[in-house]
Design an enzyme around this catalytic site. Structure first.
Site, short mmCIF file in Angstrom:
data_model
loop_
_atom_site.label_atom_id
_atom_site.label_comp_id
_atom_site.label_asym_id
_atom_site.label_seq_id
_atom_site.Cartn_x
_atom_site.Cartn_y
_atom_site.Cartn_z
N ASP A 73 0.85 -1.19 0.00
CA ASP A 73 0.00 0.00 0.00
C ASP A 73 0.88 1.23 0.00
OD1 ASP A 73 0.07 1.02 3.11
OD2 ASP A 73 0.05 -1.17 3.03
N ASP A 162 -9.45 3.13 6.65
CA ASP A 162 -8.29 3.06 7.55
C ASP A 162 -8.69 3.74 8.85
OD1 ASP A 162 -5.93 3.39 8.94
OD2 ASP A 162 -4.90 4.51 7.36
N GLU A 164 -7.54 3.95 12.73
CA GLU A 164 -6.42 3.63 13.62
C GLU A 164 -6.18 4.77 14.59
OE1 GLU A 164 -2.41 4.44 11.75
OE2 GLU A 164 -3.54 3.91 9.92
#
Length: 280
Positions: A73, A162, A164
């Site tokens: 990625d 994403d 986090e």
């Protein structure tokens, strides 16, 4: 009843006092003006930007990668990617950061996303979640509008969320577990309604347990993209019995971060073509 002239000043004073108290109450109870969201770190944020910092690196996977597919990625901070070299080094799929919050688009997105496709690499886009700046639905729509959609061409993976550690402050974005879980559900539900595909969820088990209370409601609908920098996948978040993608290392032989898809290349192709979470 008429008031005497001597009473009138007292009456007017009482009214003035009541008006002042009402005005003060309005000031106290009015919601504060929203501050301009901070995107000062957006160009440097990427999938896993905070995970190694908070959780450390416990090693690298064993060399036995039989049955897994290598990928990676990337995000804007890497600049233009040499996709021919990446393909030559073994990359068969990639995820590219598209957006963050509702105020940042990766300036390298076109070169990275379209370049991967031109090099024959299956690619998808991911969104860096900012639950502190706007709602989940708004961010899903922003992501879709700036490259995070999906097309049935057999070479495009569904978008990924994403979620986090917050790089701007409180690791859980100032939200309790119920509110943060609802935010994630709002994003994934909106993405599914608009794109007709379930988004992957990128996270780490430690963050998920800490910030969502180990919410178990996504495993049957959203494929898991797990971040853990160690020799084994380790414990999964509640609700998932397997990971679809494992981000196992920061940097390495490919640009960006290293990933294994949990299965042969045909499984990657199946996800691109429309496989559900259960088949991913």
């Amino acid at each position: 009843m008429s008031r005497s002239l001597s009473e009138e000043p007292k009456w007017r004073a009482r009214l003035a006092g009541a008006g002042a108290l009402a005005a003060l109450a309005a000031v106290v109870t009015a919601p504060p003006a929203s501050a301009t969201p901070d995107y000062s770190l957006a160009a440097a944020n990427y999938a896993g930007a905070q995970i190694a910092l908070h959780e450390g690196v416990q090693g690298t996977p064993r060399l036995d990668d039989a049955g897994q597919t290598l990928g990676h990625d990337v995000s804007g901070h890497q600049g233009p990617v040499d996709w021919a070299a990446a393909a030559g080094a073994g990359a068969q799929f990639t995820y590219v950061k598209a957006t963050e919050g509702t105020g940042f688009v990766n300036p390298q997105y076109g070169q990275q996303y379209d370049g991967a496709h031109a090099a024959g690499i299956i690619r998808g886009a991911y969104h860096f979640a900012r639950p502190d700046v706007s709602g989940g639905a708004a961010q899903a729509e922003y992501f879709i509008a700036h490259g995070g959609g999906w097309r049935a061409d057999g070479t495009t993976l569904p978008g990924a969320l994403d979620i986090e550690y917050n790089p701007y402050g409180d690791v859980c974005y100032g939200k309790n577990a119920a509110d943060l879980t609802a935010w994630i559900a709002d994003f994934t539900r909106t993405y599914l309604a608009k794109v007709k595909r379930s988004a992957l969820i990128y996270t780490s088990t430690a963050w998920w347990k800490r910030c969502t209370g180990n919410a178990a409601g996504f495993g049957n609908t959203n494929p898991l993209w797990l971040a853990r920098y160690g020799p084994e996948v380790g414990e999964l978040p509640a609700g998932w019995d397997k990971q679809s993608i494992w981000q196992f290392a920061k940097g390495g032989g490919l640009p960006g971060d290293q990933n294994y898809y949990n299965g042969p290349f045909g499984r990657v192709q199946a996800l691109a073509k429309g496989a559900t979470a259960g088949g991913a």
